[in-house]
Design a protein around this motif. Structure first.
Motif, PDB file in Angstrom:
ATOM      1  N   CYS A 115       4.812 -25.108  -7.804  1.00 27.49           N
ATOM      2  CA  CYS A 115       5.286 -23.753  -7.467  1.00 27.49           C
ATOM      3  C   CYS A 115       6.480 -23.797  -6.526  1.00 27.49           C
ATOM      4  CB  CYS A 115       4.167 -22.945  -6.799  1.00 27.49           C
ATOM      5  SG  CYS A 115       2.978 -22.345  -7.976  1.00 27.49           S
ATOM      6  N   THR A 116       6.463 -24.729  -5.569  1.00 30.24           N
ATOM      7  CA  THR A 116       7.561 -24.753  -4.599  1.00 30.24           C
ATOM      8  C   THR A 116       8.849 -25.241  -5.255  1.00 30.24           C
ATOM      9  OG1 THR A 116       5.823 -25.582  -3.163  1.00 30.24           O
ATOM     10  CG2 THR A 116       7.898 -25.143  -2.154  1.00 30.24           C
ATOM     11  N   ALA A 117       8.694 -26.177  -6.184  1.00 27.67           N
ATOM     12  CA  ALA A 117       9.878 -26.626  -6.927  1.00 27.67           C
ATOM     13  C   ALA A 117      10.446 -25.440  -7.731  1.00 27.67           C
ATOM     14  CB  ALA A 117       9.509 -27.768  -7.854  1.00 27.67           C
ATOM     15  N   LYS A 118       9.541 -24.605  -8.237  1.00 28.01           N
ATOM     16  CA  LYS A 118       9.951 -23.422  -8.999  1.00 28.01           C
ATOM     17  C   LYS A 118      10.694 -22.432  -8.079  1.00 28.01           C
ATOM     18  CE  LYS A 118       7.642 -19.965 -11.932  1.00 28.01           C
ATOM     19  NZ  LYS A 118       6.746 -18.909 -11.517  1.00 28.01           N
ATOM     20  N   ILE A 119      10.206 -22.321  -6.843  1.00 32.32           N
ATOM     21  CA  ILE A 119      10.872 -21.416  -5.891  1.00 32.32           C
ATOM     22  C   ILE A 119      12.301 -21.897  -5.617  1.00 32.32           C
ATOM     23  CG2 ILE A 119      10.875 -20.633  -3.466  1.00 32.32           C
ATOM     24  CD1 ILE A 119       7.819 -20.370  -3.668  1.00 32.32           C
ATOM     25  N   PRO A 163     -11.639 -21.187 -12.367  1.00 30.85           N
ATOM     26  CA  PRO A 163     -11.012 -20.140 -11.537  1.00 30.85           C
ATOM     27  C   PRO A 163      -9.709 -20.580 -10.866  1.00 30.85           C
ATOM     28  CG  PRO A 163     -13.366 -20.243 -11.114  1.00 30.85           C
ATOM     29  CD  PRO A 163     -13.046 -21.392 -12.007  1.00 30.85           C
ATOM     30  N   LEU A 164      -9.643 -21.836 -10.401  1.00 38.09           N
ATOM     31  CA  LEU A 164      -8.403 -22.296  -9.762  1.00 38.09           C
ATOM     32  C   LEU A 164      -7.298 -22.429 -10.814  1.00 38.09           C
ATOM     33  CD1 LEU A 164      -6.841 -23.241  -7.289  1.00 38.09           C
ATOM     34  CD2 LEU A 164      -7.769 -25.535  -7.608  1.00 38.09           C
ATOM     35  N   LYS A 165      -7.695 -22.921 -11.979  1.00 42.09           N
ATOM     36  CA  LYS A 165      -6.725 -23.097 -13.064  1.00 42.09           C
ATOM     37  C   LYS A 165      -6.142 -21.743 -13.501  1.00 42.09           C
ATOM     38  CE  LYS A 165      -6.336 -25.814 -17.227  1.00 42.09           C
ATOM     39  NZ  LYS A 165      -7.029 -26.451 -18.328  1.00 42.09           N
ATOM     40  N   SER A 166      -7.003 -20.726 -13.616  1.00 43.48           N
ATOM     41  CA  SER A 166      -6.464 -19.440 -14.093  1.00 43.48           C
ATOM     42  C   SER A 166      -5.592 -18.784 -13.020  1.00 43.48           C
ATOM     43  CB  SER A 166      -7.580 -18.518 -14.593  1.00 43.48           C
ATOM     44  OG  SER A 166      -8.294 -17.972 -13.541  1.00 43.48           O
ATOM     45  N   LEU A 167      -5.944 -19.000 -11.750  1.00 42.75           N
ATOM     46  CA  LEU A 167      -5.109 -18.460 -10.671  1.00 42.75           C
ATOM     47  C   LEU A 167      -3.706 -19.108 -10.716  1.00 42.75           C
ATOM     48  CD1 LEU A 167      -5.488 -16.482  -8.293  1.00 42.75           C
ATOM     49  CD2 LEU A 167      -6.220 -18.401  -6.877  1.00 42.75           C
ATOM     50  N   LEU A 168      -3.683 -20.430 -10.871  1.00 44.89           N
ATOM     51  CA  LEU A 168      -2.399 -21.144 -10.937  1.00 44.89           C
ATOM     52  C   LEU A 168      -1.607 -20.733 -12.179  1.00 44.89           C
ATOM     53  CD1 LEU A 168      -3.331 -24.796  -9.896  1.00 44.89           C
ATOM     54  CD2 LEU A 168      -1.758 -23.277  -8.717  1.00 44.89           C
ATOM     55  N   ASP A 169      -2.333 -20.581 -13.274  1.00 43.76           N
ATOM     56  CA  ASP A 169      -1.691 -20.211 -14.533  1.00 43.76           C
ATOM     57  C   ASP A 169      -0.959 -18.863 -14.403  1.00 43.76           C
ATOM     58  OD1 ASP A 169      -1.214 -20.843 -17.214  1.00 43.76           O
ATOM     59  OD2 ASP A 169      -2.726 -19.409 -17.867  1.00 43.76           O
ATOM     60  N   ASN A 170      -1.634 -17.891 -13.782  1.00 44.14           N
ATOM     61  CA  ASN A 170      -1.024 -16.571 -13.591  1.00 44.14           C
ATOM     62  C   ASN A 170       0.255 -16.653 -12.778  1.00 44.14           C
ATOM     63  OD1 ASN A 170      -2.865 -15.095 -14.922  1.00 44.14           O
ATOM     64  ND2 ASN A 170      -4.046 -14.470 -13.127  1.00 44.14           N
ATOM     65  N   ILE A 171       0.244 -17.518 -11.773  1.00 41.51           N
ATOM     66  CA  ILE A 171       1.400 -17.609 -10.877  1.00 41.51           C
ATOM     67  C   ILE A 171       2.554 -18.331 -11.559  1.00 41.51           C
ATOM     68  CG2 ILE A 171       2.217 -18.593  -8.695  1.00 41.51           C
ATOM     69  CD1 ILE A 171      -0.763 -18.369  -7.751  1.00 41.51           C
ATOM     70  N   TYR A 181       5.892 -16.572  -4.872  1.00 40.81           N
ATOM     71  CA  TYR A 181       5.628 -16.493  -3.428  1.00 40.81           C
ATOM     72  C   TYR A 181       4.292 -15.805  -3.158  1.00 40.81           C
ATOM     73  CZ  TYR A 181      10.269 -17.495  -1.394  1.00 40.81           C
ATOM     74  OH  TYR A 181      11.421 -18.069  -0.949  1.00 40.81           O
ATOM     75  N   LEU A 182       4.146 -14.644  -3.774  1.00 36.54           N
ATOM     76  CA  LEU A 182       2.964 -13.835  -3.488  1.00 36.54           C
ATOM     77  C   LEU A 182       1.689 -14.594  -3.880  1.00 36.54           C
ATOM     78  CD1 LEU A 182       2.258 -11.050  -2.399  1.00 36.54           C
ATOM     79  CD2 LEU A 182       2.498 -10.125  -4.712  1.00 36.54           C
ATOM     80  N   GLY A 183       1.727 -15.232  -5.039  1.00 32.09           N
ATOM     81  CA  GLY A 183       0.557 -15.966  -5.510  1.00 32.09           C
ATOM     82  C   GLY A 183       0.329 -17.247  -4.744  1.00 32.09           C
ATOM     83  N   MET A 184       1.393 -18.013  -4.521  1.00 28.99           N
ATOM     84  CA  MET A 184       1.193 -19.317  -3.882  1.00 28.99           C
ATOM     85  C   MET A 184       1.234 -19.218  -2.365  1.00 28.99           C
ATOM     86  SD  MET A 184       0.528 -22.434  -3.721  1.00 28.99           S
ATOM     87  CE  MET A 184       0.177 -22.829  -5.421  1.00 28.99           C
ATOM     88  N   GLN A 185       2.326 -18.635  -1.806  1.00 26.46           N
ATOM     89  CA  GLN A 185       2.513 -18.679  -0.347  1.00 26.46           C
ATOM     90  C   GLN A 185       1.535 -17.755   0.387  1.00 26.46           C
ATOM     91  OE1 GLN A 185       4.885 -21.364  -1.065  1.00 26.46           O
ATOM     92  NE2 GLN A 185       5.451 -20.717   0.981  1.00 26.46           N
ATOM     93  N   PHE A 225       6.777 -18.786   5.830  1.00 21.87           N
ATOM     94  CA  PHE A 225       7.911 -18.715   4.888  1.00 21.87           C
ATOM     95  C   PHE A 225       7.709 -17.565   3.892  1.00 21.87           C
ATOM     96  CE2 PHE A 225       9.612 -20.767   0.786  1.00 21.87           C
ATOM     97  CZ  PHE A 225      10.900 -20.294   0.970  1.00 21.87           C
ATOM     98  N   GLY A 226       6.515 -17.495   3.322  1.00 24.31           N
ATOM     99  CA  GLY A 226       6.220 -16.423   2.365  1.00 24.31           C
ATOM    100  C   GLY A 226       6.364 -15.063   3.022  1.00 24.31           C
ATOM    101  N   ARG A 227       5.849 -14.989   4.226  1.00 20.35           N
ATOM    102  CA  ARG A 227       5.851 -13.725   4.960  1.00 20.35           C
ATOM    103  C   ARG A 227       7.287 -13.258   5.256  1.00 20.35           C
ATOM    104  NH1 ARG A 227       3.974 -13.976  10.859  1.00 20.35           N
ATOM    105  NH2 ARG A 227       3.937 -11.800  11.488  1.00 20.35           N
ATOM    106  N   LEU A 228       8.105 -14.177   5.745  1.00 21.61           N
ATOM    107  CA  LEU A 228       9.490 -13.814   6.093  1.00 21.61           C
ATOM    108  C   LEU A 228      10.274 -13.392   4.849  1.00 21.61           C
ATOM    109  CD1 LEU A 228      10.597 -16.668   8.550  1.00 21.61           C
ATOM    110  CD2 LEU A 228      10.201 -14.258   9.099  1.00 21.61           C
ATOM    111  N   SER A 229      10.102 -14.134   3.767  1.00 25.70           N
ATOM    112  CA  SER A 229      10.894 -13.848   2.562  1.00 25.70           C
ATOM    113  C   SER A 229      10.492 -12.525   1.919  1.00 25.70           C
ATOM    114  CB  SER A 229      10.725 -14.971   1.534  1.00 25.70           C
ATOM    115  OG  SER A 229      11.001 -16.196   2.116  1.00 25.70           O
ATOM    116  N   LEU A 230       9.191 -12.283   1.825  1.00 27.52           N
ATOM    117  CA  LEU A 230       8.736 -11.073   1.134  1.00 27.52           C
ATOM    118  C   LEU A 230       8.938  -9.825   1.987  1.00 27.52           C
ATOM    119  CD1 LEU A 230       5.538 -12.424  -0.638  1.00 27.52           C
ATOM    120  CD2 LEU A 230       7.826 -12.124  -1.579  1.00 27.52           C
TER     121      LEU A 230
END
Ligand code: FE2
Ligand code: FE2
Length: 368
Positions: A115-119, A163-171, A181-185, A225-230
């Motif tokens: 996810c961070t590489a994606k960001i 459950p962890l897999k589907s959470l990651l998949d959605n993000i 950001y919202l999903g991961m950070q 980081f997530g908080r500041l950006s969003l």
């Protein structure tokens, strides 16, 4: 030994490929960095560490309770099922439960790395690309650290849970940068902080406590980081766009509250999965976990501006509204301090050990 040989459940697929279609953004303005993000980037660079040096890997875990976690933290502790178990069965449950937990940390950290590489690719500002780059190396270090703990100190591993897999998949499949950001950070990092904190604060085993304290020091920066950006971005959205984010948060929060029931652990020791999940749902251990989880997430959701009546109502139904005013800055600062305290304690122990060796050598020389 290969991880595949350590998995105690079948791993249907060793490679999980997701068809992601990211918008990749270049930015030609290099000189408009925001102070708070650049400061965080500086901190990210200064606080890099090497797991092979900072942690003494000669330490071992325990035989009967690897990380030294009190049994009260097991969700079925004190139930009829628990009381009927033999000591040998309880040992097996502790070993599997803890290996399951560390396995999920490991898989979740790989999710964070991706996810961070994606960001880095997606986020439109250079200051955020800079910071996210430091987080990529942080997450690689976390994968390395939990992998070392699992491979060298536990003799078993568990595949990623549904459950962890589907959470990651959605993000990962969402192409909008702020959903990553919202999903991961915010959501997954909040979940991780709640789970790491239990081990950091309760483990009697120093290696287990230390690993989680050091990882948490980094995670505290990631949440910031997530908080500041969003917080900068969400006021610019339309009502309809904000509503989509709010729904994502509500759904994700219910998912994390209700779906992480360690079903594979109960099954792996021959217990009835359904009965154990029913006990776990209402257990004090789960209640404490939910409080820790929501104290990490709800104040951030409020702070970034997703605090509509719909979200307030959902958290009220989840019993988490009181946690909206938890002091996030204080919690995150404490996560950093606890890790520094570990370093100070280890340095002191090493000094004392060196003094003792010197005294022994001096005594032996005087006696000659
Ligand atoms: Fe991490
Ligand atoms: Fe992280």
């Amino acid at each position: 030994m290969s991880t595949e040989l350590k998995y105690i459940l079948p791993v249907e697929q060793t490679n999980w490929k997701i068809d992601g279609k990211n918008e990749v953004v270049f930015r030609w303005e290099y000189d408009d960095g925001r102070d708070d993000l650049l400061k965080l980037y500086e901190k990210g660079k200064q606080q890099q560490w090497n797991t092979n040096e900072r942690i003494d890997w000669s330490q071992n875990l325990g035989e009967e309770n690897p990380m030294g976690i009190p049994d009260q933290a097991i969700a079925i502790w004190g139930s009829d099922i628990w009381n009927k178990m033999t000591e040998k069965e309880k040992i097996e449950l502790r070993r599997n439960g803890q290996a399951w937990q560390i396995s999920q940390f490991l898989h979740g950290e790989q999710g964070a790395l991706i996810c961070t590489a994606k960001i880095v690719e997606q986020v439109p500002h250079m200051d955020a690309k800079f910071y996210a780059a430091t987080q990529v190396i942080d997450e690689a270090r976390h994968v390395e650290t939990y992998s070392r703990l699992l491979h060298e100190k536990f003799e078993r591993a568990f595949p990623i849970t549904g459950p962890l897999k589907s959470l990651l998949d959605n993000i990962i499949t969402d192409s909008r940068w702020d959903f990553t950001y919202l999903g991961m950070q915010v959501l997954i990092e909040g979940l991780a902080l709640a789970a790491f904190q239990r081990i950091r604060d309760q483990a009697m085993n120093p290696l287990a406590a230390q690993v989680n304290a050091y990882v948490m020091q980094d995670e505290a920066r990631h949440v910031a980081f997530g908080r500041l950006s969003l917080r900068d971005y969400y006021p610019q959205l339309t009502e309809a766009e904000r509503r989509e984010r709010e729904e994502f948060v509500i759904e994700g929060s219910y998912h994390m509250r209700d779906r992480f029931m360690a079903e594979e652990v109960w099954e792996s020791v021959g217990l009835n999965k359904k009965d154990c999940v029913a006990i776990a749902q209402a257990s004090p251990a789960m209640g404490h976990f939910r409080t820790r989880l929501f104290s990490r997430i709800v104040p951030i959701i409020k702070d970034i501006g997703l605090w509509s009546p719909r979200v307030i109502d959902a958290y009220e139904k989840m019993g988490a509204l009181d946690l909206a005013n938890a002091n996030t800055a204080e919690m995150l600062a404490n996560d950093g301090k606890v890790a520094d305290d570990f370093d100070a304690r280890i340095a002191w122990q090493q000094q004392e050990a060196a003094k003792a060796v010197k005294a022994t050598i001096g005594g032996a020389a005087a006696a000659e």
